[in-house]
Design a protein around this motif. Structure first.
Motif, PDB file in Angstrom:
ATOM      1  N   MET A   1       0.839  -1.173   0.000  1.00 25.98           N
ATOM      2  CA  MET A   1       0.000   0.000   0.000  1.00 25.98           C
ATOM      3  C   MET A   1       0.887   1.240   0.000  1.00 25.98           C
ATOM      4  O   MET A   1       1.777   1.367   0.832  1.00 25.98           O
ATOM      5  N   PRO A   2       0.600   2.181  -0.936  1.00 24.63           N
ATOM      6  CA  PRO A   2       1.431   3.376  -0.991  1.00 24.63           C
ATOM      7  C   PRO A   2       1.184   4.270   0.235  1.00 24.63           C
ATOM      8  O   PRO A   2       0.092   4.367   0.742  1.00 24.63           O
ATOM      9  N   ARG A   3       2.251   4.893   0.616  1.00 28.74           N
ATOM     10  CA  ARG A   3       2.185   5.776   1.777  1.00 28.74           C
ATOM     11  C   ARG A   3       1.719   7.168   1.330  1.00 28.74           C
ATOM     12  O   ARG A   3       2.155   7.677   0.295  1.00 28.74           O
ATOM     13  N   LEU A   4       0.811   7.816   2.085  1.00 35.79           N
ATOM     14  CA  LEU A   4       0.309   9.145   1.754  1.00 35.79           C
ATOM     15  C   LEU A   4       1.330  10.204   2.134  1.00 35.79           C
ATOM     16  O   LEU A   4       1.873  10.186   3.239  1.00 35.79           O
ATOM     17  N   ASN A   5       1.580  11.101   1.201  1.00 29.86           N
ATOM     18  CA  ASN A   5       2.509  12.200   1.449  1.00 29.86           C
ATOM     19  C   ASN A   5       1.739  13.501   1.234  1.00 29.86           C
ATOM     20  O   ASN A   5       1.449  13.894   0.109  1.00 29.86           O
ATOM     21  N   PHE A   6       1.384  14.171   2.302  1.00 34.30           N
ATOM     22  CA  PHE A   6       0.577  15.384   2.208  1.00 34.30           C
ATOM     23  C   PHE A   6       1.388  16.601   1.779  1.00 34.30           C
ATOM     24  O   PHE A   6       0.831  17.651   1.505  1.00 34.30           O
ATOM     25  N   SER A   8       3.217  16.569  -0.923  1.00 34.84           N
ATOM     26  CA  SER A   8       3.414  16.408  -2.355  1.00 34.84           C
ATOM     27  C   SER A   8       2.477  17.342  -3.117  1.00 34.84           C
ATOM     28  O   SER A   8       1.364  17.637  -2.685  1.00 34.84           O
ATOM     29  N   ASP A   9       2.932  17.805  -4.291  1.00 33.72           N
ATOM     30  CA  ASP A   9       2.112  18.657  -5.149  1.00 33.72           C
ATOM     31  C   ASP A   9       1.387  17.864  -6.233  1.00 33.72           C
ATOM     32  O   ASP A   9       0.819  18.451  -7.149  1.00 33.72           O
ATOM     33  N   ARG A  10       1.415  16.570  -6.154  1.00 29.76           N
ATOM     34  CA  ARG A  10       0.740  15.752  -7.150  1.00 29.76           C
ATOM     35  C   ARG A  10      -0.766  15.872  -6.976  1.00 29.76           C
ATOM     36  O   ARG A  10      -1.274  15.968  -5.876  1.00 29.76           O
ATOM     37  N   GLY A  11      -1.465  15.863  -8.073  1.00 34.28           N
ATOM     38  CA  GLY A  11      -2.919  15.926  -8.031  1.00 34.28           C
ATOM     39  C   GLY A  11      -3.453  16.225  -9.414  1.00 34.28           C
ATOM     40  O   GLY A  11      -2.713  16.299 -10.396  1.00 34.28           O
ATOM     41  N   SER A  12      -4.731  16.427  -9.500  1.00 37.37           N
ATOM     42  CA  SER A  12      -5.375  16.694 -10.779  1.00 37.37           C
ATOM     43  C   SER A  12      -5.897  18.134 -10.780  1.00 37.37           C
ATOM     44  O   SER A  12      -6.912  18.436 -10.140  1.00 37.37           O
TER      45      SER A  12
END
Length: 123
Positions: A1-6, A8-12
């Motif tokens: 399971m990938p770990r959440l990184n708050f 990060s600037d990734r998104g849509s």
């Protein structure tokens, strides 16, 4: 399971713009349209009170507009329904409004907007 990184600037970006557009801009637009409609009602009530009272006072002249015709025309110009418009003429409790020289008041109500025009009926 990938770990959440708050951090990060990734998104849509399109999805965020669409989401904010729907949830924020639509209520603001709806509120603005409602305010503009209320302002139109107030402008209509003011114009009907002022011009309607002038037409009523000049009704005894041969070339003057009829009072109700003037009010109907102004209501039509502001795109108001006749059922939304009501008016009341007050002649300082002297009825009928015959003696010239008295103060005449016309109160017009368009939906929730009201306007009052007052004029001394001169000779």
């Amino acid at each position: 399971m990938p770990r959440l990184n708050f951090n990060s600037d990734r998104g849509s970006a399109p999805l965020e713009v669409l989401g904010y557009g729907i949830f924020l801009l639509l209520p603001i637009t709806w509120f603005s349209i409602d305010i503009i409609g209320q302002q139109n009602d107030q402008f209509a009530a003011t114009a009907m009170a002022e011009h309607g009272l002038r037409a009523w006072v000049q009704e005894d002249h041969a070339q003057s507009l009829n009072f109700e015709t003037a009010l109907a025309q102004i209501a039509s110009d502001f795109h108001e329904n006749r059922s939304d418009v009501s008016w009341q003429i007050d002649c300082a409790e002297v009825m009928p409004c015959l003696p010239k020289g008295q103060v005449i008041r016309l109160k017009v109500k368009v939906k929730q907007a009201t306007a009052t025009a007052v004029m001394r009926w001169s000779k």
